[in-house]
Write an enzyme that holds these catalytic residues in place. Sequence first.
Site, short mmCIF file in Angstrom:
data_model
loop_
_atom_site.label_atom_id
_atom_site.label_comp_id
_atom_site.label_asym_id
_atom_site.label_seq_id
_atom_site.Cartn_x
_atom_site.Cartn_y
_atom_site.Cartn_z
N ASP A 117 0.86 -1.18 0.00
CA ASP A 117 0.00 0.00 0.00
C ASP A 117 0.89 1.23 0.00
O ASP A 117 1.78 1.37 0.85
CB ASP A 117 -0.90 0.03 1.23
CG ASP A 117 -1.96 -1.05 1.21
OD1 ASP A 117 -2.28 -1.56 0.11
OD2 ASP A 117 -2.50 -1.39 2.29
N ASP B 259 -13.34 -4.35 -2.18
CA ASP B 259 -13.21 -4.16 -0.74
C ASP B 259 -14.54 -4.52 -0.09
O ASP B 259 -15.53 -3.80 -0.24
CB ASP B 259 -12.85 -2.71 -0.41
CG ASP B 259 -11.50 -2.30 -1.00
OD1 ASP B 259 -10.67 -3.19 -1.23
OD2 ASP B 259 -11.29 -1.09 -1.22
#
Length: 258
Positions: A11, A130
């Site tokens: 990330d 997600d």
Amino acid sequence: MLAKRIIPCLDVKDGQVVKGVQFRNHEIIGDIVPLAQRYAQEGADELVFYDITASSDGRVVDKSWVSRVAEVIDIPFCVAGGIKSPEDASQILSFGADKISINSPALADPTLISRLADRFGVQCIVVGIDTWFEAETGKYHVNQYTGDESRTRVTEWETLDWVKEVQKRGAGEIVLNMMNQDGVRNGYDLEQLRLVREVCKVPLIASGGAGTMEHFLEAFRDVDVDGALAASVFHKQIINIGDLKRFLSEQGVEIRLC
């Protein structure tokens, strides 16, 4: 049988690799390029980079580090972050990425999936999902703009319906980011993975919850996912990728050994 894949996830925020828990409270892990090199040397099958605030900030992933990564690793890598057009995707691929992944932009405009697949081929179009389990309703719902907790929102899409929709539109691979498990390291959500595996006919990557080598084994053996993505166990050197792959091979999992 195709070999199962081990995929470290990096990330990226403000030019550095970060990691949170359940997509919140991110801590800085380190610089992008050295981490990418380390994982490639340890035996990762591919890498995934998420510019986690690109979509919520209304910008495209910073392409400068994409080219630097391409120069130093010899394994495939996928890049995500604010890709809203074929032109955005073309630039990132031209800088050396092998795949591009879309998430929030696909929710905002589902036609983006088919436009990208038509231009570049389904083999390099990944859709990230997600997904959050709501205990009160017992349902899994897709979330959007999860890189910025102040903008994160629950969409109207139930996860299984969105999995079906993105496949119909040309997704070549799906990464299921299970938000409840993210960074907790208590195992992948096998129940959710089984439900998704039943309707997912393209390669399925499990993401969120890996804490031990056994967790990877469960995802491959019990659910037959095509790849397992993880971050904190690799960033914090709890698990070495080479050791993990030898363990999985000993357990009968088809895997590429270093």
